[in-house]
Write a protein that holds these residues in place. Structure first.
Motif, PDB file in Angstrom:
ATOM      1  N   SER A 743       0.852  -1.186   0.000  1.00 22.95           N
ATOM      2  CA  SER A 743       0.000   0.000   0.000  1.00 22.95           C
ATOM      3  C   SER A 743       0.886   1.233   0.000  1.00 22.95           C
ATOM      4  CB  SER A 743      -0.912   0.022   1.224  1.00 22.95           C
ATOM      5  OG  SER A 743      -1.626   1.247   1.270  1.00 22.95           O
ATOM      6  N   ARG A 744       0.409   2.243  -0.644  1.00 26.33           N
ATOM      7  CA  ARG A 744       1.061   3.550  -0.490  1.00 26.33           C
ATOM      8  C   ARG A 744       0.698   4.106   0.898  1.00 26.33           C
ATOM      9  NH1 ARG A 744       2.942   5.686  -5.277  1.00 26.33           N
ATOM     10  NH2 ARG A 744       2.291   4.591  -7.184  1.00 26.33           N
ATOM     11  N   PRO A 745       1.390   5.137   1.367  1.00 19.69           N
ATOM     12  CA  PRO A 745       1.016   5.740   2.650  1.00 19.69           C
ATOM     13  C   PRO A 745      -0.440   6.177   2.634  1.00 19.69           C
ATOM     14  CG  PRO A 745       3.164   6.545   1.974  1.00 19.69           C
ATOM     15  CD  PRO A 745       2.627   5.753   0.806  1.00 19.69           C
ATOM     16  N   ALA A 746      -1.191   5.737   3.638  1.00 19.92           N
ATOM     17  CA  ALA A 746      -2.642   5.936   3.647  1.00 19.92           C
ATOM     18  C   ALA A 746      -3.057   6.699   4.897  1.00 19.92           C
ATOM     19  CB  ALA A 746      -3.344   4.585   3.611  1.00 19.92           C
ATOM     20  N   SER A 747      -4.202   7.362   4.782  1.00 18.91           N
ATOM     21  CA  SER A 747      -4.759   8.064   5.934  1.00 18.91           C
ATOM     22  C   SER A 747      -5.269   7.050   6.950  1.00 18.91           C
ATOM     23  CB  SER A 747      -5.884   8.996   5.491  1.00 18.91           C
ATOM     24  OG  SER A 747      -6.956   8.229   4.973  1.00 18.91           O
ATOM     25  N   LEU A 748      -5.677   7.529   8.108  1.00 21.95           N
ATOM     26  CA  LEU A 748      -6.146   6.644   9.163  1.00 21.95           C
ATOM     27  C   LEU A 748      -7.386   5.880   8.687  1.00 21.95           C
ATOM     28  CD1 LEU A 748      -6.028   5.626  12.094  1.00 21.95           C
ATOM     29  CD2 LEU A 748      -7.405   7.617  12.752  1.00 21.95           C
ATOM     30  N   GLU A 749      -8.317   6.543   8.048  1.00 18.82           N
ATOM     31  CA  GLU A 749      -9.533   5.876   7.592  1.00 18.82           C
ATOM     32  C   GLU A 749      -9.216   4.828   6.518  1.00 18.82           C
ATOM     33  OE1 GLU A 749      -9.018   9.067   7.801  1.00 18.82           O
ATOM     34  OE2 GLU A 749     -10.295   9.685   9.488  1.00 18.82           O
ATOM     35  N   GLU A 750      -8.309   5.182   5.605  1.00 19.43           N
ATOM     36  CA  GLU A 750      -7.930   4.240   4.545  1.00 19.43           C
ATOM     37  C   GLU A 750      -7.199   3.039   5.128  1.00 19.43           C
ATOM     38  OE1 GLU A 750      -7.382   7.522   0.938  1.00 19.43           O
ATOM     39  OE2 GLU A 750      -5.661   6.842   2.108  1.00 19.43           O
ATOM     40  N   LEU A 751      -6.395   3.259   6.158  1.00 20.69           N
ATOM     41  CA  LEU A 751      -5.670   2.145   6.775  1.00 20.69           C
ATOM     42  C   LEU A 751      -6.655   1.202   7.475  1.00 20.69           C
ATOM     43  CD1 LEU A 751      -3.032   0.741   7.497  1.00 20.69           C
ATOM     44  CD2 LEU A 751      -2.842   2.278   9.487  1.00 20.69           C
ATOM     45  N   ILE A 752      -7.646   1.747   8.154  1.00 17.48           N
ATOM     46  CA  ILE A 752      -8.652   0.891   8.816  1.00 17.48           C
ATOM     47  C   ILE A 752      -9.398   0.056   7.784  1.00 17.48           C
ATOM     48  CG2 ILE A 752     -10.782   0.940  10.153  1.00 17.48           C
ATOM     49  CD1 ILE A 752      -9.709   3.375  11.628  1.00 17.48           C
ATOM     50  N   ALA A 753      -9.711   0.719   6.645  1.00 18.62           N
ATOM     51  CA  ALA A 753     -10.407  -0.021   5.579  1.00 18.62           C
ATOM     52  C   ALA A 753      -9.528  -1.120   5.006  1.00 18.62           C
ATOM     53  CB  ALA A 753     -10.833   0.953   4.495  1.00 18.62           C
ATOM     54  N   LEU A 754      -8.218  -0.826   4.867  1.00 14.95           N
ATOM     55  CA  LEU A 754      -7.287  -1.823   4.327  1.00 14.95           C
ATOM     56  C   LEU A 754      -7.158  -3.012   5.276  1.00 14.95           C
ATOM     57  CD1 LEU A 754      -5.151  -2.661   2.210  1.00 14.95           C
ATOM     58  CD2 LEU A 754      -3.485  -1.343   3.511  1.00 14.95           C
ATOM     59  N   LEU A 755      -7.068  -2.733   6.559  1.00 16.65           N
ATOM     60  CA  LEU A 755      -6.909  -3.815   7.532  1.00 16.65           C
ATOM     61  C   LEU A 755      -8.164  -4.691   7.601  1.00 16.65           C
ATOM     62  CD1 LEU A 755      -5.125  -1.863  10.421  1.00 16.65           C
ATOM     63  CD2 LEU A 755      -4.101  -3.484   8.824  1.00 16.65           C
ATOM     64  N   SER A 756      -9.289  -4.143   7.184  1.00 15.58           N
ATOM     65  CA  SER A 756     -10.538  -4.928   7.220  1.00 15.58           C
ATOM     66  C   SER A 756     -10.836  -5.621   5.885  1.00 15.58           C
ATOM     67  CB  SER A 756     -11.703  -3.982   7.576  1.00 15.58           C
ATOM     68  OG  SER A 756     -11.476  -3.320   8.804  1.00 15.58           O
ATOM     69  N   ASP A 757      -9.944  -5.464   4.909  1.00 16.91           N
ATOM     70  CA  ASP A 757     -10.165  -6.040   3.569  1.00 16.91           C
ATOM     71  C   ASP A 757      -9.565  -7.458   3.519  1.00 16.91           C
ATOM     72  OD1 ASP A 757     -10.513  -6.635   0.926  1.00 16.91           O
ATOM     73  OD2 ASP A 757      -9.666  -4.739   0.175  1.00 16.91           O
ATOM     74  N   ASP A 758     -10.393  -8.498   3.712  1.00 11.73           N
ATOM     75  CA  ASP A 758      -9.903  -9.881   3.711  1.00 11.73           C
ATOM     76  C   ASP A 758      -9.412 -10.297   2.334  1.00 11.73           C
ATOM     77  OD1 ASP A 758     -10.489 -10.093   6.383  1.00 11.73           O
ATOM     78  OD2 ASP A 758     -12.514 -10.862   6.027  1.00 11.73           O
ATOM     79  N   ARG A 759     -10.036  -9.814   1.256  1.00 14.42           N
ATOM     80  CA  ARG A 759      -9.615 -10.187  -0.095  1.00 14.42           C
ATOM     81  C   ARG A 759      -8.177  -9.743  -0.346  1.00 14.42           C
ATOM     82  NH1 ARG A 759     -12.873  -7.758  -4.474  1.00 14.42           N
ATOM     83  NH2 ARG A 759     -11.597  -9.192  -5.732  1.00 14.42           N
TER      84      ARG A 759
END
Length: 785
Positions: A743-759
């Motif tokens: 991942s590129r550097p992400a905001s806090l909201e984007e990081l939470i979304a990434l951590l919740s992306d099982d795919r």
């Protein structure tokens, strides 16, 4: 008031002399006036005594003549018989013998018989006086006139005979003739209107003075005010025959007394005026002898202020000549001191070479040609050379290099710009020609230098500044040459030109520091978190917190611009503390969202030896909701290893993990790697990006992973951008992967979304096994500079 000393001295001496003359004149006047008054009082007293003596003699003469005539029996018979002819004959004889003005007979009945015949009766006062057997002679009033009279009784008691001498102006003139000083004399009698003189009515104004003098026990001469001014007056009471009160008034005018000294005063005034004129003339010439040398000294002082040194010559042999000699000595000392100051101002004190100021003056004086280049010649590794041979020989080394440079370019402006940098200006047709000339200078300057018994090899680097615009200052040109030297050294070249594009706009970048604190407060500076994939757990359990700045006018500013500026200006501590505090807040938010991951924060090498910062950072880390990691470079402890290692131990004691960032990009040292209590080793992306195409890079990455595992550290590979590199790292037993593939550097909201992306997590696992599944890309941040 006076702008010239000559006029001031003349006025002062003339004024003092005039004041002295006035004082002398005033004293002389008052002394003479006092003496004149005392003399007048004494002379009036003497005149009064003379008058009294003459008065008594005259009265005695009248009394004797009257007594003799009164004792004649025939006269007594004639009075008894009223024989007027005989009486007139005797009266005429008496007046002739006594030189009296009047003579008359007073009968027993009070009838007055004179030479002209019988008259009215006698006055009461005279009758009362004649009632005595022997009336005293004195003042007699008869027919309105005043006389000095005497009376004698006739034989047989038939009456009295009286003789009188007139007291008139003629008698007063005779009295004034007896006085050595001019006096005014008058006999005043008192009547119903007061004191008066029939011959001089003006005398009546002295009535009060006369009464006061008669009342005084000791009457003497006194000063009075008259119509003609001040006068000295003396009053003497006169005896009276018929009871008439009479006085003698003597006056002496002080004005007439002082008039005798008029010629003396006039002479003194003339002498004073002549003296003043002579004093003014003498003072003028004397002041000229003083002020002319002073004016010469003043003119020389003005020239001295303008930098013109002039010797002052004074022909006298007094204090002025000694003052001129002292001034000349001072001028010589100032000239020598200025020469020394100029030498120090425009020459280096250690090597006697011209300094930067001298170079700027020469460049300003020279014509700023379009082909004028300026070279900054730096002695490589000068600090190490100076440490080896000492400061004295290091200065001699620079002096000899300056001498060589002056010999190679005899007429070129040259100077020592700093301890290890020389500057020289020269004319070149182009940048290529300037570089060619620089190579020639390097060939000559890098010849060995003999320092006493030692031979020192010298290596130099030259940075060249191109000709600037007409408005550019010489200081700016020297600065560009110095920057060119630094740029050339960074490029690893021996000679190079100034690169304006590479230098950028430091003033604009420096202004960012003033805006950085406001940006921290208003949210323009924010954190972006770049996640790291764990090959062993198959999930994302950590991330690196990176600072970003979205400027309102300049857009996104790369960290490579403002972070180094913060380090140079001292703002790095405030920035780092803000990043750490913000990372702890974001970590808590992640934990609250169900993702407890470790966050890493970069720590500048400038802060690693700051004990106060270390204590503050350790205290903040202990408040974190989960694990905090500090990333440092492997060379961060080089500047102050003792303090840096102590602070690292403090971090470790506070539960902070330590990661060695950008390993392999600097001067890797196994000694420091051994000393650092690190938990993680991050391989620089320079090796990871070519891992699939370069066998050498792959070998270095594998060996580094084995080395880190052997030291008990996890390994993170930076710059992972392709699935092939991701799979190869997994096969090399790498622990963590970080890069755009994850991942590129992400905001806090984007990081939470990434951590919740099982795919996406499933994609990472399959990629690590060598499969190439398809996955839509995650939201992208602007690429890091």
């Amino acid at each position: 008031m006076f702008r010239r000393l000559r006029v001031k001295l003349t006025f002062m001496y003339a004024g003092l002399f005039s004041l002295a003359l006035l004082l002398i004149g005033a004293v002389a006047y008052f002394v003479i006036a006092g003496n004149t008054q005392r003399l007048a009082e004494q002379q009036l007293s003497n005149t009064t005594q003379v008058f009294a003596h003459a008065w008594n003699i005259r009265l005695d003469h009248l009394q004797d003549a009257a007594t003799r005539t009164a004792q004649t029996p025939r006269l007594a018979d004639a009075v008894a018989a009223r024989d007027d002819a005989v009486i007139r004959a005797y009266l005429a004889d008496l007046r002739a013998r006594s030189r009296a003005d009047i003579a008359f007979v007073v009968t027993r009945e009070g009838l007055v018989i004179s030479e002209t015949g019988a008259s009215s009766s006698v006055s009461p006062g005279l009758q009362l006086a004649l009632a005595h057997n022997q009336p005293a002679p004195g003042v007699l009033r008869q027919n309105g006139e005043t006389y000095q009279g005497a009376a004698a009784a006739l034989a047989g008691g038939h009456g009295w005979i009286v003789a009188g001498a007139r007291l008139g102006p003629q008698q007063m003139d005779d009295l004034r003739a007896l006085s050595p000083i001019p006096v005014q004399a008058a006999v005043l009698v008192q009547d119903a209107q007061g004191w008066g003189d029939p011959d001089s009515p003006a005398q009546a104004s002295f009535g009060g003075f006369i009464d006061e003098s008669l009342r005084a026990q000791r009457a003497g001469a006194r000063q009075i005010e008259t119509e003609d001014g001040k006068a000295i007056a003396l009053v003497t009471a006169l005896p009276s025959l018929d009871g008439t009160e009479a006085v003698l008034l003597l006056r002496h005018s002080l004005k007439s007394g002082l008039s005798l000294y008029g010629p003396l005063f006039n002479t003194l005034i003339i002498i004073g005026l002549v003296g003043i004129v002579l004093l003014i003339a003498g003072t003028w010439f004397l002041a000229r002898g003083i002020t002319q040398p002073l004016s010469t000294l003043e003119a020389a002082a003005r020239k001295l202020r303008e930098g013109v040194y002039e010797t002052v010559v004074v022909g006298t042999k007094d204090e002025l000549s000694r003052l001129a000699e002292s001034f000349n000595a001072m001028t010589a000392a100032i000239r020598e001191r200025e020469r020394r100051i100029t030498q120090l101002a425009f020459h280096d004190g250690e090597t006697r070479l011209p300094n930067r100021v001298a170079l700027e003056r020469k460049l300003n004086a020279a014509t700023r040609a379009e082909r004028l280049y300026l070279a900054a010649i730096g002695v490589d590794r000068f600090a190490h050379v100076r440490g080896a041979i000492g400061y004295a020989l290091a200065g001699e080394l620079v002096r000899q290099l300056g001498g060589r440079l002056a010999h190679l370019a005899p007429n070129a402006p040259m100077a020592r710009l700093s301890s290890d940098v020389l500057g020289v200006a020269f004319i070149a047709t182009s940048e290529a020609d300037a570089l060619k000339r620089a190579d020639a200078l390097i060939a000559n300057l890098e010849q060995s230098v003999s320092l006493g018994e030692q031979i020192v090899d010298v290596h130099v680097t030259i940075g060249i500044a191109q000709p600037g615009g007409k408005e550019e200052t010489t200081s700016a040109m020297i600065e560009r040459a110095s920057i060119a030297l630094d740029q050339t050294r960074r490029r690893g070249q021996k000679a190079g030109m100034y690169d304006e594009a590479a230098y950028g706009d430091p003033a604009r970048n420096l202004s960012l520091m003033g805006e950085m604190r406001r940006a921290l407060e208003n949210g323009a500076i924010y954190l972006a978190h770049q996640p790291k994939y764990n090959f062993r757990t198959g999930c994302i359990d950590s991330a690196e917190s990176l600072v970003r700045w979205r400027h309102p006018t300049r857009g996104n500013i790369a960290p490579d611009i403002f972070v180094p500026m913060a380090e140079e200006t001292g703002h790095i501590r405030a920035l780092t503390e803000w990043v750490l505090e913000r990372a702890i807040i974001d970590q808590k938010a992640l934990k609250d969202a169900g993702h407890a991951i470790k966050l890493a924060v970069n720590i500048s090498a400038r802060l690693l030896s700051d004990t106060d910062f270390a204590k503050r950072a350790a205290a903040l880390a202990r408040q974190a909701a989960h694990q905090i990691c500090f990333e440092i470079t492997e060379t961060a402890v080089i500047d102050n290893p003792v303090a840096a290692l102590e602070n690292i131990e403090l971090f470790a004691a506070s539960g902070v993990h330590l990661a060695i960032d950008d390993y392999g990009s600097g001067l890797s040292s196994l000694a420091y790697l051994k000393q650092l209590p690190a938990h993680e080793l991050k391989i620089d992306k320079l090796f990871v990006q070519n891992i699939t195409s370069s066998q050498r890079d792959a070998l270095l990455v594998r060996s580094t992973i084995d080395l880190a595992h052997g030291l008990g550290m996890n390994v993170t590979a930076e710059g992972v951008e392709t699935p092939a590199a991701f799979a190869l790292l997994a096969s090399m037993n790498c622990d963590l992967a970080q890069g755009f593939l994850i991942s590129r550097p992400a905001s806090l909201e984007e990081l939470i979304a990434l951590l919740s992306d099982d795919r996406r997590l499933q994609f990472y696992k399959q990629t690590a096994l060598g499969a190439t599944p398809h996955l839509a890309p995650a939201p992208q941040q602007p690429k890091q500079a």
